[in-house]
Motif scaffolding. Structure first.
Motif, short mmCIF file in Angstrom:
data_model
loop_
_atom_site.label_atom_id
_atom_site.label_comp_id
_atom_site.label_asym_id
_atom_site.label_seq_id
_atom_site.Cartn_x
_atom_site.Cartn_y
_atom_site.Cartn_z
N GLY A 60 0.85 -1.19 0.00
CA GLY A 60 0.00 0.00 0.00
C GLY A 60 0.88 1.23 0.00
N ALA A 61 1.35 1.62 -1.21
CA ALA A 61 2.37 2.67 -1.31
C ALA A 61 1.78 4.03 -1.65
N ALA A 123 -0.25 -0.34 4.58
CA ALA A 123 -0.87 1.00 4.53
C ALA A 123 -1.85 1.07 3.37
N PRO A 125 -5.96 0.90 2.06
CA PRO A 125 -7.22 1.34 2.68
C PRO A 125 -7.66 0.33 3.76
N GLN A 175 0.78 6.69 15.72
CA GLN A 175 2.15 6.96 16.15
C GLN A 175 2.26 7.87 17.37
N1 LIG Z 1 -1.14 7.08 11.12
C1 LIG Z 1 -1.53 8.15 10.45
O1 LIG Z 1 -1.33 9.28 10.86
C2 LIG Z 1 -2.21 7.95 9.12
C3 LIG Z 1 -2.35 9.04 8.24
C4 LIG Z 1 -2.95 8.80 7.00
C5 LIG Z 1 -3.42 7.53 6.68
N2 LIG Z 1 -3.29 6.52 7.57
C6 LIG Z 1 -3.79 5.18 7.24
O2 LIG Z 1 -2.98 4.64 6.21
C7 LIG Z 1 -3.76 3.85 5.32
C8 LIG Z 1 -3.56 4.36 3.90
O3 LIG Z 1 -4.02 5.69 3.80
P1 LIG Z 1 -3.49 6.69 2.68
O4 LIG Z 1 -3.92 8.05 3.03
O5 LIG Z 1 -2.05 6.43 2.48
O6 LIG Z 1 -4.31 6.18 1.39
P2 LIG Z 1 -3.82 6.18 -0.13
O7 LIG Z 1 -5.04 6.02 -0.95
O8 LIG Z 1 -2.94 7.35 -0.36
O9 LIG Z 1 -2.92 4.87 -0.22
C9 LIG Z 1 -3.44 3.59 -0.19
C10 LIG Z 1 -2.68 2.77 -1.23
O10 LIG Z 1 -3.03 1.40 -1.09
C11 LIG Z 1 -3.12 0.82 -2.39
N3 LIG Z 1 -3.94 -0.40 -2.26
C12 LIG Z 1 -5.29 -0.51 -2.16
N4 LIG Z 1 -5.64 -1.79 -1.94
C13 LIG Z 1 -4.50 -2.52 -1.94
C14 LIG Z 1 -4.20 -3.89 -1.81
N5 LIG Z 1 -5.16 -4.80 -1.61
N6 LIG Z 1 -2.90 -4.28 -1.90
C15 LIG Z 1 -1.91 -3.40 -2.11
N7 LIG Z 1 -2.14 -2.07 -2.24
C16 LIG Z 1 -3.41 -1.64 -2.16
C17 LIG Z 1 -3.68 1.93 -3.24
O11 LIG Z 1 -3.39 1.76 -4.59
C18 LIG Z 1 -3.00 3.16 -2.66
O12 LIG Z 1 -1.81 3.48 -3.35
C19 LIG Z 1 -5.19 3.94 5.81
O13 LIG Z 1 -5.51 2.82 6.59
C20 LIG Z 1 -5.21 5.18 6.68
O14 LIG Z 1 -6.17 5.13 7.71
C21 LIG Z 1 -2.69 6.71 8.77
#
Ligand SMILES: NC(=O)c1ccc[n+]([C@@H]2O[C@H](COP(=O)([O-])OP(=O)(O)OC[C@H]3O[C@@H](n4cnc5c(N)ncnc54)[C@H](O)[C@@H]3O)[C@@H](O)[C@H]2O)c1
Length: 457
Positions: A60-61, A123, A125, A175
Motif C-alpha cells: 500500500g504505497a 498501509a 485502505p 504513532q
Molecule cells: N497514522 C496516520 O497518521 C495515518 C495518516 C494517513 C493515513 N493513515 C492510514 O494509512 C492507510 C492508507 O491511507 P493513505 O492516506 O495512504 O491512502 P492512499 O489512498 O494514499 O494509499 C493507499 C494505497 O493502497 C493501495 N492499495 C489498495 N488496496 C491494496 C491492496 N489490496 N494491496 C496493495 N495495495 C493496495 C492503493 O493503490 C494506494 O496506493 C489507511 O488505513 C489510513 O487510515 C494513517
C-alpha cells in the motif's frame, strides 16, 4: 484516604521535581502567585543499537505508506526491498524514490512468499488491513499495520489470534502513542498533576478539499493501470470507479469515516495516557452538511463515550468532535480535565494548567459557615491558572520516528510493543462502534475488557 487539594498539590510538585524524566528547567515551577509560564523540556533518550539488518516491504504505497517508509528508513539498519500496490503509478513512484532494484508487484502474497523480507508495513485502505495482517503474520512477517487496525468491529479477534499464534511483532500505526507528549501526559496524570480525571475531549476542524478527502485522481487511472478486481475482491462487487479507489475514505466499503480515520488516534493516545481499556457506552450524532460529492459518510460527527470506573482510572466522559466544514479550520486537540487542572496534549508538547482555588466562593457554603459561628475570611477569588508548558527538546524526531524505533527494537530484541493487536483493537472498536451508532441512530454498548459487544450496560 483522599488528599486535600493543597496536600495533593504539594505531593504533585514533589513528584514532579523528583521525577526521573528530563525536566531541564523550571527552578520554581509554582513559586509565584502571579500567572507564570515556566518551561520544561522533554527529552528522548533512545537506548537501541543497530544489530542485524531488517529487510522491510511496503504494502500500500500511497500517501501514508510512503511517509511511514521514509521514517522507517531513518532507523539505522532498516532496508526497503519490496513494494506492493494495486496502481501502476504508485509502483513507478516507488522505484523512482527508492531505486530501480526494488522488487515491485500488485500481488501482496508475492511479498509474503519472499524469504528475504522480515517485516511489512501495511498501509492499504482500511478494508484490507485485517486480511493482509493475518496472512503476513502466518507467513512469518512482523507487521506494522496502519490505523484503524480493522475495518469492522467483528474483524479484531482474528488479528489478535494470529498475533498470539505466530508470536510475531504486530504494531498499529497510531504513532502518537510513542511520542514524548503522550509519555509526559501519562506521567503527569499518574503523578496527580490534574487531580482526579473526570472528562476528556478531542476535536478536529478542517475545510480544505484535500484535507476532507477530495484527493486528485491521476489522469491515467483506469482498469489498465488499477487492479480493481483485487481491490473489491473482499467486498461488494461493483464496476470500476476511480473515486472509490482514489477517494476510498468517503465510502463505507473501504474506509471507516471520520471516526475510524481520526477518532481512533485519540482513543489510542487516551488509552495509553490513562491506561484505559475503553468506553462501555458509545453514542454518535452528525450529518452530511456540505460535501455532497457522493460520499457515504458524514462531514460533521460528534461522539460521546462513557468510561466506567476501572482499576486504572475513575469514571469519566469523553467527547469527540470532527467538522469538515469549519470556516476556522486547522485545529486538532486532545484535552484531559481533572478536579485540579487540565492538560492540552500534542505529540511534542503538553500544556498543563492548574486552577489555584484559594477558598470556596460558594455563597451558600459561606453563609452556612457564618451561621455555624465560623469567622468568614475575606471572600477569596479565583486566581488565573498556573501554566507549565512541557516542550520537546530541539531536534526531537517526533512520534512517528519513535513509533518506528519501538517497532524495530521489539523485532531486534524479541520484545513487546505497546500498540499491539489487543491495544489496537481496543482503540479501533469504539471508533467503529461510533459509526455503527451514527448509522443505527442508537447507542452502542461495549465490554472493553472482554472486547465484546453488549446489549446494555
Ligand atoms: N497514522 C496516520 O497518521 C495515518 C495518516 C494517513 C493515513 N493513515 C492510514 O494509512 C492507510 C492508507 O491511507 P493513505 O492516506 O495512504 O491512502 P492512499 O489512498 O494514499 O494509499 C493507499 C494505497 O493502497 C493501495 N492499495 C489498495 N488496496 C491494496 C491492496 N489490496 N494491496 C496493495 N495495495 C493496495 C492503493 O493503490 C494506494 O496506493 C489507511 O488505513 C489510513 O487510515 C494513517
Amino acid at each position: 484516604m483522599k488528599e486535600k487539594p493543597e496536600q495533593s498539590r504539594r505531593s504533585f510538585i514533589k513528584k514532579l521535581t523528583t521525577t526521573s524524566a528530563a525536566i531541564a528547567a523550571g527552578t520554581s515551577l509554582f513559586a509565584s502567585e502571579t500567572s507564570v509560564k515556566p518551561f520544561a523540556i522533554l527529552k528522548r533518550q533512545l537506548g537501541y543499537s543497530q544489530n542485524d539488518q531488517i529487510n522491510l516491504a511496503l504494502i500500500g504505497a500511497g500517501g501514508m505508506g510512503t511517509q511511514d517508509t521514509i521514517v522507517a528508513l531513518q532507523v539505522p539498519g532498516v532496508k526497503l526491498v519490496a513494494v506492493c500496490d494495486l496502481y501502476d503509478g504508485r509502483l513507478r513512484d516507488a522505484k523512482t524514490r527508492w531505486g530501480a532494484d526494488i522488487f515491485t508487484t500488485k500481488v501482496y502474497k508475492e511479498i509474503l512468499n519472499r524469504k528475504d523480507i522480515d517485516a511489512v508495513i501495511i498501509a492499504t485502505p482500511d478494508h484490507w488491513h485485517q486480511q493482509i495482517s493475518v496472512d503476513a503474520m502466518h507467513a512469518g512477517k512482523h507487521v506494522y499495520c496502519e490505523k484503524p487496525m480493522v475495518h469492522a468491529v467483528t474483524e479484531g479477534p482474528a488479528v489478535i489470534k494470529a498475533q498470539k499464534e505466530t508470536g510475531k511483532i504486530f504494531q498499529v500505526g497510531s504513532q502518537g502513542v510513542s511520542s514524548l507528549g503522550n509519555e509526559k501526559a501519562h506521567e503527569l496524570l499518574k503523578s496527580g498533576a490534574i487531580g482526579e480525571l473526570n472528562y476528556a475531549e478531542g476535536f478536529w476542524a478542517r475545510r480544505e478539499p484535500l484535507e476532507v478527502w477530495q484527493y486528485p485522481i491521476p489522469e491515467d487511472a483506469s482498469t489498465q493501470t488499477v487492479d480493481w478486481e483485487t481491490y473489491i475482491s473482499n467486498t461488494k462487487k461493483r464496476d470500476y470507479d476511480s473515486k472509490r479507489f482514489f477517494r476510498w475514505r468517503n465510502y463505507t466499503d473501504y474506509g471507516t469515516g471520520m471516526a475510524g480515520d481520526l477518532f481512533v488516534h485519540l482513543f489510542s493516545s487516551l488509552h495509553y495516557i490513562t491506561g484505559s481499556m475503553g468506553p462501555n457506552k458509545i453514542y454518535a450524532s452528525g450529518g452530511l452538511r456540505f460535501w455532497n460529492d457522493g460520499r457515504e459518510v458524514p462531514d460533521v460527527l460528534l461522539g460521546t463515550f462513557d468510561y466506567a470506573k476501572a482499576e486504572a482510572h475513575p469514571a469519566f466522559n469523553l467527547s469527540l468532535r470532527c467538522n469538515f466544514v469549519d470556516g476556522t479550520s486547522g485545529t486538532t486537540f486532545l484535552k484531559l480535565v481533572g478536579s485540579e487542572g487540565s492538560m492540552d496534549i500534542t505529540w511534542d508538547k503538553v500544556t498543563l494548567k492548574r486552577n489555584k482555588v484559594a477558598g470556596s466562593d460558594d455563597p451558600f457554603y459561606l453563609d452556612k459557615l457564618k451561621k455555624a459561628g465560623n469567622v468568614v475570611q475575606e471572600r477569596k477569588k479565583m486566581l488565573p491558572p498556573e501554566e507549565i508548558v512541557f516542550d520537546a527538546d530541539k531536534g526531537y524526531k517526533g512520534g512517528p520516528y519513535d513509533h518506528m524505533v519501538n517497532f524495530f527494537t521489539a523485532i531486534r530484541n524479541n520484545g513487546k510493543v505497546t500498540e499491539d493487536a489487543v491495544f489496537g483493537y481496543r482503540a479501533a472498536a469504539p471508533a467503529l462502534l461510533c459509526n455503527d451508532s451514527y448509522y443505527k441512530n442508537s447507542p452502542m454498548f461495549w465490554d472493553p475488557e472482554k472486547m465484546q459487544m453488549k446489549k446494555q450496560v
